[in-house]
Write a protein that holds these residues in place. Structure first.
Motif, short mmCIF file in Angstrom:
data_model
loop_
_atom_site.label_atom_id
_atom_site.label_comp_id
_atom_site.label_asym_id
_atom_site.label_seq_id
_atom_site.Cartn_x
_atom_site.Cartn_y
_atom_site.Cartn_z
N GLY A 116 -5.48 4.05 6.96
CA GLY A 116 -5.59 2.96 6.00
C GLY A 116 -6.55 3.28 4.87
N GLU A 117 -7.64 3.96 5.18
CA GLU A 117 -8.59 4.35 4.14
C GLU A 117 -7.93 5.29 3.13
OE1 GLU A 117 -13.15 6.04 3.71
OE2 GLU A 117 -12.12 6.27 5.63
N LYS A 118 -7.12 6.22 3.61
CA LYS A 118 -6.41 7.15 2.72
C LYS A 118 -5.38 6.41 1.86
CE LYS A 118 -7.10 11.22 5.56
NZ LYS A 118 -6.53 12.16 6.50
N ILE A 119 -4.67 5.49 2.47
CA ILE A 119 -3.67 4.71 1.73
C ILE A 119 -4.37 3.87 0.65
CG2 ILE A 119 -1.97 2.84 1.88
CD1 ILE A 119 -1.44 3.92 4.81
N ALA A 120 -5.47 3.24 1.02
CA ALA A 120 -6.22 2.41 0.06
C ALA A 120 -6.73 3.27 -1.09
CB ALA A 120 -7.37 1.70 0.76
N ALA A 121 -7.20 4.46 -0.79
CA ALA A 121 -7.70 5.35 -1.84
C ALA A 121 -6.56 5.79 -2.77
CB ALA A 121 -8.38 6.57 -1.23
N SER A 122 -5.43 6.15 -2.20
CA SER A 122 -4.32 6.61 -3.04
C SER A 122 -3.69 5.46 -3.83
CB SER A 122 -3.26 7.34 -2.20
OG SER A 122 -2.58 6.44 -1.34
N SER A 123 -3.83 4.24 -3.33
CA SER A 123 -3.30 3.06 -4.03
C SER A 123 -4.30 2.50 -5.04
CB SER A 123 -2.94 1.96 -3.03
OG SER A 123 -1.93 2.41 -2.17
N LEU A 124 -5.49 3.10 -5.11
CA LEU A 124 -6.55 2.68 -6.04
C LEU A 124 -6.98 1.24 -5.83
CD1 LEU A 124 -5.12 4.39 -9.26
CD2 LEU A 124 -6.76 5.34 -7.62
N CYS A 125 -7.04 0.82 -4.57
CA CYS A 125 -7.40 -0.57 -4.25
C CYS A 125 -8.75 -0.99 -4.80
CB CYS A 125 -7.38 -0.78 -2.74
SG CYS A 125 -5.74 -0.61 -1.99
N THR A 126 -9.70 -0.05 -4.83
CA THR A 126 -11.05 -0.43 -5.28
C THR A 126 -11.14 -0.63 -6.79
OG1 THR A 126 -11.73 1.89 -5.32
CG2 THR A 126 -12.22 0.63 -3.31
N MET A 127 -10.10 -0.29 -7.53
CA MET A 127 -10.12 -0.59 -8.96
C MET A 127 -10.18 -2.10 -9.19
SD MET A 127 -7.69 2.15 -10.88
CE MET A 127 -8.06 1.40 -12.46
N CYS A 128 -9.54 -2.85 -8.33
CA CYS A 128 -9.56 -4.31 -8.46
C CYS A 128 -10.52 -4.96 -7.46
CB CYS A 128 -8.17 -4.88 -8.26
SG CYS A 128 -6.98 -4.38 -9.51
N HIS A 129 -10.44 -4.55 -6.20
CA HIS A 129 -11.25 -5.17 -5.15
C HIS A 129 -12.68 -4.63 -5.12
CE1 HIS A 129 -8.03 -7.47 -3.24
NE2 HIS A 129 -7.24 -6.43 -3.46
N THR A 175 5.27 -0.55 -2.07
CA THR A 175 5.31 0.87 -1.71
C THR A 175 4.90 1.12 -0.27
OG1 THR A 175 3.03 1.35 -2.36
CG2 THR A 175 4.72 1.48 -4.09
N MET A 176 4.47 0.08 0.43
CA MET A 176 3.94 0.24 1.79
C MET A 176 5.00 0.00 2.85
SD MET A 176 0.31 -1.75 1.66
CE MET A 176 -1.11 -1.02 0.88
N SER A 177 4.97 0.84 3.88
CA SER A 177 5.78 0.59 5.07
C SER A 177 5.02 -0.42 5.94
CB SER A 177 5.99 1.88 5.86
OG SER A 177 4.75 2.32 6.42
N ASP A 178 5.67 -0.93 6.98
CA ASP A 178 4.95 -1.84 7.85
C ASP A 178 3.78 -1.13 8.53
OD1 ASP A 178 4.93 -4.66 8.65
OD2 ASP A 178 5.13 -3.86 10.69
N ASP A 179 3.96 0.14 8.89
CA ASP A 179 2.84 0.91 9.46
C ASP A 179 1.70 1.04 8.46
OD1 ASP A 179 3.61 1.34 12.10
OD2 ASP A 179 4.57 3.27 11.68
N ASP A 180 2.03 1.27 7.19
CA ASP A 180 0.99 1.35 6.16
C ASP A 180 0.19 0.05 6.09
OD1 ASP A 180 1.90 3.90 5.45
OD2 ASP A 180 3.01 3.18 3.69
N ILE A 181 0.90 -1.06 6.16
CA ILE A 181 0.25 -2.37 6.11
C ILE A 181 -0.72 -2.53 7.27
CG2 ILE A 181 0.68 -4.86 6.41
CD1 ILE A 181 3.15 -4.45 4.56
#
Length: 192
Positions: A116-129, A175-181
């Motif tokens: 999940g940390e890798k997915i969050a990083a590649s999705s640039l989650c911290t740009m907003c959150h 772009t997320m699979s259920d496993d990604d979620i």
């Protein structure tokens, strides 16, 4: 024009927030009604309901407005927001923003959290959150949020049954699979 409107709305919310700060020593009358689902001081004990404690004034106020104006829908929450006045929404937003979020006690699966940390990083989650998933303005703090609630919201964004964010989360979740979620939820819910 949209940027100007957002700036004006932000200034108005900041002024309203300052007014509420001076008035928010005690819980507003409607806070007890909120506690039935969201828990005392906004610390939900159930994954069915989000933790409100520590969210920003602007995020809580915006969500209440969205429920009231039918930009966001939930069978339990929509009727609660329906009759709120602007002053009540502002008072509730200020009260819950001032509360301290408490740990849910969630224990993430280490392998899922690492993914999940890798997915969050590649999705640039911290740009907003932001770093630490602390949230800002109309972007929620998701660090330490209820795991089941995070999963539900990501699934709702993916299914486009929740779309009151201007499309940002819908785009990411699509772009997320259920496993990604499940991986991202393990990571984010485990941050405290």
């Amino acid at each position: 024009m949209r940027t100007l409107l957002v700036a004006v709305a932000g200034t108005a919310l900041a002024a309203a927030s300052a007014t509420c700060i001076a008035q928010s020593a005690a819980p507003p009358p409607r806070a007890a009604q909120c506690a039935a689902c969201h828990g005392p001081e906004g610390n939900s004990a159930s994954g069915a309901f989000p933790i409100l404690a520590g969210q920003t004034f602007r995020y809580i106020y915006t969500q209440l407005k969205d429920f009231q104006e039918k930009r966001r829908s939930d069978p339990l929450m929509s009727p609660q927001a329906e009759g709120l006045t602007k002053d009540e929404m502002m008072a509730l937003a200020q009260y819950f923003a001032e509360q301290k979020p408490k740990s849910t006690g969630f224990r993430p699966d280490p392998a899922r959290a690492a993914k999940g940390e890798k997915i969050a990083a590649s999705s640039l989650c911290t740009m907003c959150h932001l770093g630490g998933f602390a949230g800002q303005n109309e972007i929620p703090r998701v660090a330490g949020q209820q795991y089941d609630y995070i999963v539900k919201q990501l699934r709702d964004f993916k299914a486009k049954t929740r779309n009151n964010d201007g499309g940002n989360m819908t785009s990411v979740a699509s772009t997320m699979s259920d496993d990604d979620i499940l991986d991202v939820a393990n990571y984010v819910a485990g941050i405290y």
